[in-house]
Write a protein that holds these residues in place. Structure first.
Motif, short mmCIF file in Angstrom:
data_model
loop_
_atom_site.label_atom_id
_atom_site.label_comp_id
_atom_site.label_asym_id
_atom_site.label_seq_id
_atom_site.Cartn_x
_atom_site.Cartn_y
_atom_site.Cartn_z
N ASP A 202 -5.57 11.37 110.15
CA ASP A 202 -5.79 9.97 110.50
C ASP A 202 -6.92 9.34 109.66
OD1 ASP A 202 -4.81 7.88 112.19
OD2 ASP A 202 -6.67 7.95 113.33
N THR A 205 -5.63 5.12 108.11
CA THR A 205 -4.90 4.20 108.98
C THR A 205 -5.65 2.90 109.30
OG1 THR A 205 -5.77 5.39 110.92
CG2 THR A 205 -3.62 6.08 110.07
N VAL A 219 1.85 1.47 109.45
CA VAL A 219 1.26 2.73 109.89
C VAL A 219 2.11 3.28 111.03
CG1 VAL A 219 -0.74 3.86 110.91
CG2 VAL A 219 -1.07 2.06 109.19
N GLN A 221 2.21 5.82 113.84
CA GLN A 221 1.41 6.73 114.65
C GLN A 221 2.36 7.67 115.40
OE1 GLN A 221 -1.72 7.28 114.78
NE2 GLN A 221 -2.74 5.48 113.92
N SER A 434 0.71 9.01 110.36
CA SER A 434 -0.44 9.70 110.92
C SER A 434 0.04 10.76 111.91
CB SER A 434 -1.37 8.71 111.63
OG SER A 434 -2.42 9.38 112.28
#
Length: 616
Positions: A202, A205, A219, A221, A434
């Protein structure tokens, strides 16, 4: 320029220089420029008939002219004119007509004069061909000169960035692409290239990362611990239901579980195309009932249980289940009459008319249609387990452990994947995945699945158009997490699909406009095949012997002097070498003040003296 010394011996590309007394200074002021003196790693010039042979200092020593027998009684080391300084030079190239080039046409000769490398010669060494687009990420550590990197030779190549934790490799990776996006080609990059960043920690990000406008960035996640807070990655059926990928996800054993998985996925994809799930599974039930004397009642009970778990509520299921609990199977007969399938026990046990079977068939089909693709696969595999075990073609002891892992893995993947017919227009210019909140199975699967999917898509585009009209750049931070060479084989004959994907990319990707950048603190853990195919390198401080040996064996452009410097590099310092560089260069990479990765070292004393407190 006044000579510093003279060549006294030549051995291949190594020359020995006897230095004059005035030369023992770290730097010199010459014609208004401060030039680096003859120290290890510095450039020096050998003059030969108007040609300047550029060399680097690789070592130095002293020789006592008046004490050649090394006698303590006649020790003259502290007497005037007793000590001569000797340095060794390695030839790097020549400057001819104002241009620096690599050539073996000119070699040093005994008697040639050695001088400081002038500012004009340094300009030629660091210069890029006229008209070539460049970016600058820092300055040379010794001469403090901006180092230009040619965009075409760097970004149309595979890049490796290596260094211990805290050495500055994350900043280098970020700075490299930040300057690219800030170049004059920014608008066209948005239109014609896609970048995929695999981010395990991470680090990349935050808003503004890589200097990319937010509407051109996405991004993703990936969150398996709290699925409701994560994003779903668009994936086509072809890659989600690839048996090689699923074998890795399920950690399938090659000898017994992989063949079952391959055959099952093949059948699953068939019924997905012909939409015949319910007929197939009811056919299995009929076959189990017909062969009840051979298969016993347990497979029939399992079929009913799976069907109930699937969501079916037909009363017919309870009749079948109750019937299979009767131990006297000698009285159970199955026959066909007037095209209506009937099962009779003692003349009255559950008469299954064709209409009842059709109702169950319709219920199964509706349930199947309303499930997502991953749920469909779950239940299909459960039916397949019944099928292969009922007639003893597969031992349940071999595949039951697979199903235990499979259920957990599919639950994880269901929360982070969206099955789509095509990935066209699903990704933006910059896509950052991520994985800091993903479990270990997903961390192994997602990078490989994304990499193969976008690589095959890029390859298909180029193959269809017969030319490269767009490029794709895959950036993997902490690459040792997924490219570990020690796990290359999980069995005697089954090669790990994971590494074969990336080895194909790095061997063939360049011709399709697909380029790989990997960053790692443990290059020794990465497949030597992958590292040997990299074209350009940024090497930060490394101290582990295994890592250093790996670089020594796989980096042909790394000279011995640069190699010896790796373990003593400071934070942010890197040796840049590769096909894009004329000679290896020691560079201090600029550190961004505001836009940079979340990888700064924590200052414990600042934390402990801060008034800010966080309530758990």
């Amino acid at each position: 320029m006044k000579p510093l010394g003279v060549i006294v011996s030549v051995d291949g590309d190594i020359s020995q220089v006897g230095m004059y007394n005035m030369s023992n200074d770290a730097s010199f002021l010459w014609d208004g420029d401060i030039l680096v003196g003859p120290q290890v790693g510095a450039f020096l010039t050998i003059e030969q008939n108007g040609v300047h042979i550029i060399t680097t200092v690789i070592s130095e020593k002293i020789m006592d002219q008046q004490n050649t027998v090394k006698s303590e009684q006649f020790d003259n080391r502290y007497k005037k004119d007793s000590i001569n300084r000797i340095i060794l030079l390695k030839t790097q190239g020549v400057i001819e007509n104002g241009n620096f080039q690599l050539t073996s046409q000119y070699v040093p000769m005994v008697g040639n004069k050695v001088v400081l490398t002038s500012k004009i010669d340094l300009d030629a060494i660091y210069d890029i061909d006229d008209g070539e687009a460049t970016i600058c990420i820092g300055k040379s550590a010794r001469e403090k000169r901006p180092v230009s990197l040619p965009i075409n030779k760097f970004f149309a190549s595979h890049i490796g960035i290596f260094g211990n934790t805290g050495s500055g490799k994350s900043n280098t990776l970020h700075k490299l692409y930040l300057e690219l996006f800030h170049s004059e080609f920014e608008d066209q990059i948005y239109k014609k290239s896609k970048f995929f960043v695999i981010d395990f920690n991470d680090e990349y990000t935050q808003p503004g990362q890589f200097g990319v406008k937010e509407d051109h960035k996405k991004v993703w996640q990936i969150n398996t611990s709290n699925p409701g807070k994560g994003d779903k990655i668009p994936v086509t059926e072809e890659y989600l239901f690839n048996p090689d990928i699923l074998a890795i996800l399920f950690n399938a054993r090659p000898a017994t579980q992989v063949p079952f998985l391959r055959n099952s996925i093949k059948e699953f994809l068939k019924i997905e195309q012909i939409d015949d799930f319910s007929k197939l599974e009811l056919g299995l039930l009929k076959k189990l009932l017909l062969d009840y004397k051979e298969v016993g009642y347990e497979p029939i009970e399992n079929w009913v249980k799976v069907t109930k778990d699937f969501g079916a509520k037909s009363k017919l299921l309870n009749k079948i289940l109750n019937g299979t609990k009767v131990t006297n199977y000698a009285k159970l007969e199955i026959y066909y009459k007037n095209k209506q399938n009937k099962i009779i026990y003692d003349g009255e046990f559950c008469s299954l008319e064709a209409t009842n079977l059709q109702n169950l068939c319709d219920e199964l089909e509706n349930l199947y249609d309303n499930k997502n693709e991953i749920e469909r696969l779950k239940f299909f595999l459960e039916y397949q387990k019944i099928y292969v075990s009922a007639w003893k073609s597969t031992n349940l002891e071999h595949i039951n452990p697979l199903f235990n892992r499979m259920r957990v893995a599919l639950d994880s993947i269901e929360s982070i994947v969206e099955v789509v017919p095509s990935i066209k227009n699903k990704f933006k210019c910059l896509n950052i995945f991520s994985l800091v909140h993903a479990n270990q199975d997903v961390k192994r699967l997602v990078p490989m699945m994304i990499s193969k999917m976008v690589y095959d898509d890029q390859k298909e585009v180029v193959s269809n158009t017969k030319q490269i009209t767009q490029t794709c750049h895959l950036i993997i931070d902490e690459a040792h997490n997924i490219l570990n060479s020690e796990e290359k084989r999980n069995g005697d004959s089954w090669q790990d699909f994971r590494l074969s994907v990336f080895e194909e990319i790095i061997k063939e990707g360049r011709k399709f406009g697909f380029f790989l950048t990997i960053s790692s603190q443990r290059p020794a853990d990465i497949s030597p095949t992958i590292i040997s195919q990299l074209h350009n390198f940024f090497v930060h401080r490394l101290v582990n012997d295994n890592d250093l040996r790996m670089l020594e064996n796989t980096m042909p452009t790394l000279d011995k002097n640069s190699y010896n410097e790796i373990s003593s590099l400071g934070q942010g310092e890197a040796i840049i070498t590769g096909n894009a560089m004329k000679v290896p260069m020691l560079v201090k990479v600029d550190k961004e003040k505001s836009i940079r990765p979340k990888s700064d070292d924590i200052i414990l004393t600042d934390l402990w003296t801060s008034d800010v407190s966080i309530t758990p």
